[in-house]
Every structure is written in C-alpha cells, then in structure tokens.
Design an enzyme around this catalytic site. Structure first.
Site, PDB file in Angstrom:
ATOM      1  N   HIS A 139       3.961  25.313  42.779  1.00 31.08           N
ATOM      2  CA  HIS A 139       3.696  26.462  43.641  1.00 31.08           C
ATOM      3  C   HIS A 139       3.849  26.064  45.094  1.00 31.08           C
ATOM      4  CE1 HIS A 139      -0.270  25.523  45.455  1.00 31.08           C
ATOM      5  NE2 HIS A 139      -0.472  24.817  44.359  1.00 31.08           N
ATOM      6  N   CYS A 140       4.193  27.046  45.933  1.00 32.59           N
ATOM      7  CA  CYS A 140       4.205  26.851  47.372  1.00 32.59           C
ATOM      8  C   CYS A 140       3.071  27.684  47.963  1.00 32.59           C
ATOM      9  CB  CYS A 140       5.561  27.225  47.964  1.00 32.59           C
ATOM     10  SG  CYS A 140       6.042  28.936  47.650  1.00 32.59           S
ATOM     11  N   MET A 141       3.196  28.164  49.171  1.00 33.04           N
ATOM     12  CA  MET A 141       2.094  28.883  49.803  1.00 33.04           C
ATOM     13  C   MET A 141       1.820  30.233  49.145  1.00 33.04           C
ATOM     14  SD  MET A 141       2.577  28.147  53.857  1.00 33.04           S
ATOM     15  CE  MET A 141       1.112  29.096  54.260  1.00 33.04           C
ATOM     16  N   ARG A 174       4.001  31.449  46.130  1.00 36.86           N
ATOM     17  CA  ARG A 174       4.730  31.693  44.890  1.00 36.86           C
ATOM     18  C   ARG A 174       4.445  30.676  43.794  1.00 36.86           C
ATOM     19  NH1 ARG A 174      10.668  32.800  47.491  1.00 36.86           N
ATOM     20  NH2 ARG A 174       9.955  34.180  49.145  1.00 36.86           N
TER      21      ARG A 174
END
Length: 505
Positions: free
Chosen positions: A28-30, A32
């Site tokens: 995951h990113c910030m 998504r």
C-alpha cells in the site's frame, strides 16, 4: 470495533479480486491498496467500485484500489492476513479451478502483454525513482510539521527550553536523508540496500570537508539526494560486477569492500561535485522561473498537473521537490501544484449543483468532498470529473487560475513553499513556509485555494456540460431501473480505461 470494520472491508474486497489464490503481492501507499494479480480477468470491477469504502480503482503494473489515507494502512494488514488464511485453506477446500502453475503462467502472459502495450522505458524509470522517494514521505511530513510548530514557538517566544529539542527532531532526518535515499535506491535497483546506504553516507560525512575535488574543498551534503541516488546506482552496478567475477569463497570479503571503495572514490572525486552543480541549478532555475514568469508558470503548472498525473509523469517532480526542500527548507513548486486539487473541488461543487436529480453522482460528491478539501483528489477525479469528461478539463482551468494567483505573488517577492511533499489542500497549511511571515504565506496559499475553488466552479457550471449531457445525466433516477442503472454507472464505468496510470494528488 474499528479493527472489525477494517477486516470487513478487506473481506469484501478479497473475493472481488479473485480470492486469495489470485493475489500474488500486497502493498500500500498513502491512499491505495496495491495488488499483484495472477489473473486480471477474475476481478469483478463494477462490484468492487460499488463497495462503500472503495473510492476508485486504477490499473498499472499493480491493481490499485483507492481507500484513502489512514484507512488503507489499517485495511492492508487485515487483507494480508485474509490472503494468508485463504492460501492455507485452499488446498483442503479444492475450490480454485486451476493450478498454481497455470495461474502463474496466465499472470505472466497478462503482465507481459500489458507492459508491452503501455510501459515505456522512461515511465518505468520514473516509477523506479518514485519507489525510492515515496517511502520517505511520512518522515518528511512528520519532520516538516514539527519544524513549522517550532518556528511558530520561536516567533511567539514560547517554550524556549523546548524549541532546540524540536529543531533537532525536525532536522535530524533531513541531515541524513541522503543515507535513506541511497538505501532505497540500492534496494530498488537490485543491489544490497545497506551498501547503497553506506556509499551515500559519504556525502553527509563531515570529514569530506578536508577533501579537495575539481580545485575546491568539498562540503558535507554537497550533491544531496541526487548525489546519493547516483552513488547508490553506481554501487549496485559495481556489486553486480563483483558477484559475477569474484570467487564465492572470498565473495563475502571482496565484494562489499570493492563496492564501497570504488563507488566511494567516484562519489568523492566526481559525483559530489557534479550532483552539487545540478542541485544548485535546480534551485536557481525554480527560483528564476517564479521570480520572472511566476503568474504564467503557475498557470501552466497548476493547469497541467492533473494531466501529468494521468500520464504518470508527475513522478519526475519528486526528486526536484526533495532537492528544493534540502536546499532551501521548502519546495516552492508544491503549493502551486496543489491548486489542481482546488480546481477539482470547485468542479465537484458545480457538478453537484447542475445535476440536481442525479442522486448517485451527488452522493459520491458528498462523500468525496471532505477528502477533496484535505487534498485527497482521487475520489473526485475517478468518481466525478474524469468519467464525465468535460468537467475534468474545467477542473484543470480552476487549478490553472489558482496556480497563477500563487505564482503572481512569487513574482512580487512573496514566496510560498512547503516543508514536505505529499499533502495538499487544507492539509498543507501546517507545512507552509516562505520568505515572509507565516501569516502572509498562509494568506497567499489560502487565496490561491479560494481562486481555484471559484474558477473551477464557474468554469464547470457554465462550460462543463453540453445540453445532451445535462439531459442524460439529470434523468430522474427514481423513474425506472434503467435510469437508476445509468446514473450509477455514469461516474464509474470509465474509471480504468482513460487513466492507465496511477494518480497521486
């Protein structure tokens, strides 16, 4: 209770992406949840988008499900746990119709076909650069907010015994950011991360002040993150060469030594000077651009940022932002680019006003607007403006107007910057900095947001819809099933096709 809710979200998503056996990777990113999938055809896109907690989906090298900041970090561990449980249960249940080898073959085929069609060497390179810097963003944000708080306390002459400690906390990461960049670079390019960090550490070592290169004394930190990136890439290539030629019996001794020695010497007597000149040039160019063409530069940057995001080209700005923060303490480009989000907010409000009978789109806007004000643009982009087409263009017009406003003040000598990258919208206020007082800086940035909202609203309200669009989209959704289906599908059906690239706003 929150933990159960996060697990419920993960449980709802998993079967719609083909189940645990279809998931090859989870990250995951910030905002998504990023999934590697063995067979893309098993994903039920429409059902996935219909989930209340899913703000949108984006296809790239990974399948990306937009959940929003905060939530994605809580849902991901639950999703990973469910995947592991599903994989453990799969052999006994025998539910999956194909073997793991068949899935792997299908996944490799799909991935190869997609890469051949959509990937270019330049975009792949930019994604690698983004993968190096994106993990650093949480630390940049945290340290940036602490630096802003410390500056406020100093100006108010409050807590003089605490401010030196806050300064140390805020500055420690930036003083060693080159080491983190070197570590991540080596990891991304397939080398040993700690060796990349070791070579990059040379750049910030105080002892380089005693070394002369190109007829001048080096200074600690010279070359910054660009020098660290170059040094670590060089270290990866030296390490790979050593692995190829050094006998295994002495590899553990020879390879690290040669890697650090060769890369270190090249860094000291070449890369630090060259990267230092490039870094200085970036800072000079950014300041010149805004000092001399501020309004026009802001217009172009604010108006074109979202299209750049759609193409994935925004990733090229990440090392530039980081270099400016390292040099000047803030990046003057981010507040201008943040105006693109203001245009989206104004556009969404106009859509809400124009489509008074379309309950589906209005519900999407009501749920997405709070995030939009805080700078999370994906729900409004993928749920409203981009699928509708013309409103996406008018939203960009709003962003251009806000960017021109902030750029104009840069021409007049009032620079507005951000001490970190990542947030935008109202969430950027705690990170603002500039060459004038905090009140002036915040007022200019706030004025830019207001201009973006107003122009985005007006452009969308008057020019965002054709007569036929208003007829089609403003149908009474209670009049029949077909109208309801049309209203619900309108903002979501085109989510993936027009974008193809990840968007971080």
């Amino acid at each position: 209770m929150a933990e159960n809710k996060n697990r419920d979200v993960a449980s709802a998503i998993l079967p719609l992406v083909g189940g645990a056996a279809n998931v090859t990777s989870v990250a995951h990113c910030m905002t998504r949840l990023r999934l590697g999938l063995a067979d893309r055809s098993l994903v039920r896109d429409e059902e996935l988008r219909a989930l209340p907690d899913v703000m949108g989906v984006v296809e790239d090298d990974t399948y990306q499900i937009v959940l929003g900041p905060g939530k994605v970090a809580r849902v991901t561990p639950e999703f990973e746990e469910l995947v592991e449980e599903g994989r453990a249960a799969a052999p006994a249940a025998g539910a999956h119709p194909v073997t793991a080898d068949e899935l792997a073959a299908q996944g490799a085929e799909l991935k190869a076909a997609r890469k051949e069609k959509n990937a270019t060497p330049f975009k792949l390179f930019l994604r690698r650069i983004a993968n190096i810097f994106v993990p650093l963003i949480p630390a940049l944000i945290g340290c940036g907010i602490i630096a802003g708080l410390n500056g406020l306390l100093i100006n108010l002459e409050w807590l003089p015994g605490i401010t030196p400690a806050l300064a140390a906390i805020a500055s420690g990461f930036m003083a060693l950011i080159a080491v983190f960049v070197g570590y991540n670079t080596a990891k991304e390019f397939g080398g040993t991360p700690i060796l990349g960090g070791a070579v990059a550490a040379i750049i910030v070592f105080p002892g380089v002040a005693n070394i002369e290169a190109f007829g001048q004394k080096l200074s600690p930190g010279q070359g910054g993150v660009l020098g660290a990136l170059g040094a670590a890439v060089l270290a990866v290539y030296v390490e790979k060469w050593c692995r190829k030629w050094v006998p295994e019996a002495v590899d553990v001794l020879v390879t690290p030594t040669v890697t650090v020695l060769v890369s270190g010497l090249v860094t000291i007597f070449g890369l630090m000077y060259v990267a230092g000149e490039v870094s200085t040039g970036i800072g000079t160019a950014a300041n010149w651009l805004l000092d001399n063409t501020g309004a026009f530069a802001g217009l172009v940057l604010g108006g074109l940022f979202l299209p750049l995001v759609m193409l994935g080209l925004h990733q090229a700005l990440i090392p530039i932002h980081t270099t400016l923060i390292e040099q000047q303490g803030y990046t003057v480009l981010l507040p201008i680019l943040a105006m693109a989000g203001a245009g989206q907010v104004g556009c969404a409000i106009a859509v809400f006003k124009r489509l008074k009978r379309n309950k589906s789109i209005r519900t999407t806007i009501k749920s997405a607007l709070p995030a939009g004000f805080l700078g999370v643009g994906e729900p409004l982009i993928y749920g409203v403006s981009l699928p509708l087409g013309r409103p996406f263009v008018t939203a960009c017009v709003g962003g251009a107007a806000g960017g021109a406003f902030v750029g104009l003040f840069s021409m007049l000598g009032d620079k507005v910057g951000s001490t970190a990258i990542g947030p935008s919208g109202w969430a950027l206020f705690p990170l603002l900095d500039g060459n004038k007082g905090l009140g002036t800086t915040a007022a200019i940035y706030g004025g830019g947001l207001l201009v973006g909202y107003v122009v985005g609203f007006l452009a969308t309200y008057f020019f965002g819809f054709s007569k036929q669009m208003l007829i089609d989209l403003n149908a009474d959704v209670d009049a029949g099933e077909s109208a309801a289906a049309r209203a619900e599908e309108g903002p979501s059906a085109p989510h993936t096709d027009p974008t193809k690239e990840p968007a971080q706003v």
